[in-house]
Design a protein around this motif. Structure first.
Motif, short mmCIF file in Angstrom:
data_model
loop_
_atom_site.label_atom_id
_atom_site.label_comp_id
_atom_site.label_asym_id
_atom_site.label_seq_id
_atom_site.Cartn_x
_atom_site.Cartn_y
_atom_site.Cartn_z
N VAL B 50 0.84 -1.20 0.00
CA VAL B 50 0.00 0.00 0.00
C VAL B 50 0.88 1.24 0.00
O VAL B 50 0.65 2.20 -0.76
CB VAL B 50 -0.94 0.01 1.23
CG1 VAL B 50 -1.62 1.36 1.36
CG2 VAL B 50 -1.97 -1.09 1.12
N GLY B 51 1.94 1.21 0.84
CA GLY B 51 2.82 2.36 0.91
C GLY B 51 3.67 2.53 -0.33
O GLY B 51 3.96 3.64 -0.76
N VAL B 52 4.09 1.38 -0.93
CA VAL B 52 5.00 1.45 -2.07
C VAL B 52 4.24 1.83 -3.35
O VAL B 52 4.67 2.70 -4.10
CB VAL B 52 5.73 0.10 -2.26
CG1 VAL B 52 6.57 0.13 -3.53
CG2 VAL B 52 6.59 -0.19 -1.06
N LEU B 53 3.10 1.17 -3.58
CA LEU B 53 2.37 1.38 -4.84
C LEU B 53 1.38 2.53 -4.75
O LEU B 53 1.01 3.11 -5.77
CB LEU B 53 1.63 0.09 -5.23
CG LEU B 53 2.51 -1.12 -5.48
CD1 LEU B 53 1.68 -2.32 -5.87
CD2 LEU B 53 3.55 -0.82 -6.56
N GLY B 54 0.95 2.86 -3.53
CA GLY B 54 -0.06 3.90 -3.35
C GLY B 54 0.24 5.19 -4.08
O GLY B 54 -0.63 5.73 -4.77
N PRO B 55 1.47 5.73 -3.97
CA PRO B 55 1.75 7.01 -4.61
C PRO B 55 1.52 7.02 -6.12
O PRO B 55 1.42 8.10 -6.72
CB PRO B 55 3.24 7.23 -4.29
CG PRO B 55 3.45 6.48 -3.03
CD PRO B 55 2.56 5.29 -3.11
N PHE B 56 1.45 5.83 -6.76
CA PHE B 56 1.16 5.82 -8.20
C PHE B 56 -0.32 6.10 -8.47
O PHE B 56 -0.69 6.42 -9.59
CB PHE B 56 1.55 4.47 -8.81
CG PHE B 56 3.03 4.24 -8.79
CD1 PHE B 56 3.88 5.00 -9.59
CD2 PHE B 56 3.58 3.29 -7.95
CE1 PHE B 56 5.25 4.80 -9.55
CE2 PHE B 56 4.94 3.09 -7.91
CZ PHE B 56 5.78 3.84 -8.71
#
Lengths: 334, 305
Positions: B50-56
């Motif tokens: 969630v933290g890694v992909l969320g910003p996309f």
């Protein structure tokens, strides 16, 4: 009970108190900012006054509180006062002293905690014992998983969900506070019922979250106990199952739960502090939350010290009572 | 002595054909026997993603106040709704979750490091050093950690950042590891192979690093997860009282703001429910992972269940 153990245990009690008091004394003096000046400035700005004269007032208050003396004199005086349970004045509500504010809130907290902890202990212990008992309904075994999951969730998270479900969505129970605003506190039946009704939701969230801890511990102990020879012997004698369960199994497996009770006390108290804050329950937790948001340091340290004191007293009492509960324990050199 | 059973315990007991298996197959078989480890790790991995992909998917800048209309329920544009400050709560989740994980990871790692060091010193050396460390640990463990943290955090309230929060919690997170590591070191100290190493002239640090540490690795891994859980619970507890990083939307701070704007009473469930769900997944994931790792660290548990 050997004197050596008694002395060591009582000394540990005083070390804890001294440590807590020392921490309370030195922390604010290491921290940046000056609570007296901050407080006066914020009051001055609220009142629309100019800042002239604030420095003189800071000096006057410092003298009043003894903050102009050398550090070790302050420390000595502080310890002397703390051991008389004198925590000074509340900064946010100046003329009020800290101790009466705490003692007014304490009965609410103790009442809520004692009742809900007892329920959690009884229900959890029974649940755990039945889950490990071969002739109990299978149903109890399936309850262990959910109970464990609940115990992993912080109390206060559960209580937010409970408030939303049972006070907002279906308004069965009151939202917050310890009693209705319209009611006058007094020792009469309607008031007591009102207090009970307000305590159900916060109490229930503590019970629900604490249950799993007791159930797990008890299940583990019961598994070992049920393999003991005296249980087999009781079965061979043809005793009633209920009798074997209560007098042979439960009675022997329950002792370590008492130790666990002493150990868990701290977690229970700190968890319920936040639960109270969520329900605006008129106990220590709500007082603490208000003190934190008003930066009322003396009140914060007073509350922390009182909680440390009560937990230290309770664990001391349990430790000293334990040999009476379990005759197998003797306090020789460990 | 050499711990071959750490990663791929040869499952001779589990299956008669174990020897025919390749390493991935053995790993798969092990995972089937230890589902707690897999499920726990998967839950935590999901949160990290969630933290890694969320910003996309969402602009992290929208976690700042005044970037959206206030107090909107979930919609297509704002899948988790917005709060009274006008923050996009999806962006808050995407930025806040990694911050909470970071606090837990940093504090847990620091706590374990200090705790392991003290545990080794105390358990291996014994004597007065041991007595001092043990008294310190035993005495401080009787006081609820949250209270000590409240005292410290209240004194430095305005200065708390995510890293200071981690340091603050690490200052207490070492106690439990130091106690358990000490107990483990005591059981290992007089084993035959340690005595052989001592007789053959290895120095104390060498014995600790070469003989004791490798044997404690699985145990330390389990302790690490335990320390991280402690740190995360402590940080969320502090934050729920408002004693967290004031300008960062960690999970606990989001819950705190929701409570202080009485979101539960006003029916703004999208404000407080997602962080609570995230916390529950996090804590349960860590719990399952600890249980799974315990099974590796303590093979005697294997047959019990």
């Amino acid at each position: 009970m050997p004197i050596g153990y008694l002395v060591r245990r009582v000394m540990q009690f005083f070390i804890v108190l001294w440590g807590a008091a020392t921490l309370n004394f030195f922390l604010p003096r290491l921290a940046p900012g000056n609570p007296v000046r901050d407080r006066l400035l914020s009051q001055a700005s609220q009142g629309g006054l100019l800042q002239s004269g604030v420095e003189e007032m800071v000096r006057a208050y410092n003298a009043e509180f003894g903050l102009d003396k050398p550090l070790w004199v302050q420390y000595g005086r502080y310890l002397y006062h703390v051991f008389q349970l004198d925590f000074g004045f509340s900064i946010a509500n100046y003329p009020a002293k800290v101790l009466p504010m705490i003692t007014a809130a304490l009965p609410w907290t103790i009442g809520l905690l004692v009742v809900s902890s007892c329920w959690a202990f009884v229900i959890g212990t029974l649940l755990g014992a039945l889950a490990a008992w071969p002739r109990a309904p299978r149903f109890f075994r399936y309850l262990i998983g959910p109970a464990m999951a609940l115990s992993a969730i912080p109390y206060y998270m559960l209580s937010i969900v409970l408030v939303y479900l049972f006070a907002v969505t279906w308004p069965i129970f009151p939202l917050s506070r310890g009693y209705s605003i319209s009611r006058l506190p007094g020792f009469n039946l309607p008031f007591i019922l009102d207090v009970l009704r307000h305590a159900i939701l916060p109490g229930f969230s503590i019970v629900l979250a604490a249950l799993g801890f007791w159930a797990l511990g008890m299940r583990g102990m019961m598994v070992t106990t049920r393999g003991e020879d005296y249980v087999t012997f009781a079965e061979a004698k043809g005793l009633r199952d209920r009798r074997i369960f209560f007098s042979y199994g439960l009675r022997n497996a329950i002792l370590p739960q008492m130790t666990a009770f002493a150990i868990s006390l701290g977690t229970v108290v700190s968890g319920s502090v936040i639960v109270e804050a969520i329900f605006a329950y008129p106990g220590i937790g709500t007082l603490l939350l208000r003190a934190i948001s008003a930066s009322d340091y003396f009140l914060i340290y007073g509350i922390v010290f009182m909680i440390v004191l009560s937990i230290a007293l309770a664990t001391l009492a349990i430790d000293l009572l334990y040999p009476f509960l379990d005759p197998r324990i003797s306090y020789r050199k460990a | 002595m050499a711990n071959t059973s750490v990663n791929f315990p040869t499952p001779t007991l589990a299956s008669p054909h174990a020897r025919d298996r390749t390493a991935p197959q053995a790993l798969l078989a092990y995972c089937r026997r230890n589902p707690q480890l897999v499920i726990g790790a998967a839950m935590l991995l999901g949160l990290v993603l969630v933290g890694v992909l969320g910003p996309f998917f969402v602009d992290p800048k929208q976690a700042q106040p005044l970037s959206a209309p206030t107090a909107q329920p979930p919609s297509r544009q704002y899948p988790l709704g917005t709060d009274d400050y006008g923050r996009n709560l999806l962006a808050v989740m995407v930025t806040g979750l990694p911050l909470t994980l970071r606090i837990g990871f940093l504090a847990g790692a620091l706590g374990l490091l200090v705790g392991t060091f003290l545990g080794f010193v105390s358990g291996y050396l014994g004597g007065p050093v041991d007595a001092v460390i043990r008294t310190l640990v035993d005495t401080s463990l009787t006081v609820p950690g949250l209270l000590i943290l409240i005292t410290i955090a209240a004194s430095i309230k305005g200065f708390i950042s995510v890293n200071i929060m981690a340091l603050l919690i690490a200052s207490l997170a070492w106690r439990q590891p130091s106690r358990t590591v000490r107990a483990q070191v005591l059981t290992l100290r007089d084993r035959g192979y340690v005595q052989v190493a001592r007789r053959s002239g290895l120095s104390t640090p060498e014995i600790i690093v070469k003989e004791l540490l490798p044997n404690l690795l699985p145990f330390l891994a389990a302790s690490f997860v335990g320390a991280v859980s402690y740190a995360i619970l402590a940080s969320i507890g502090l934050e729920a009282l408002g004693l967290g990083p004031q300008n960062d939307p960690t999970l606990g701070m989001t819950v705190y703001w929701a409570i202080s704007f009485s979101a539960p009473l006003r029916g703004l469930w999208w404000w407080w429910l997602p962080p609570i769900v995230a916390v529950v997944i996090l804590i349960l994931g860590l719990l399952l992972l600890t249980m799974g790792l315990d099974e590796i660290a303590n093979p005697r548990l294997r047959r019990a269940a």
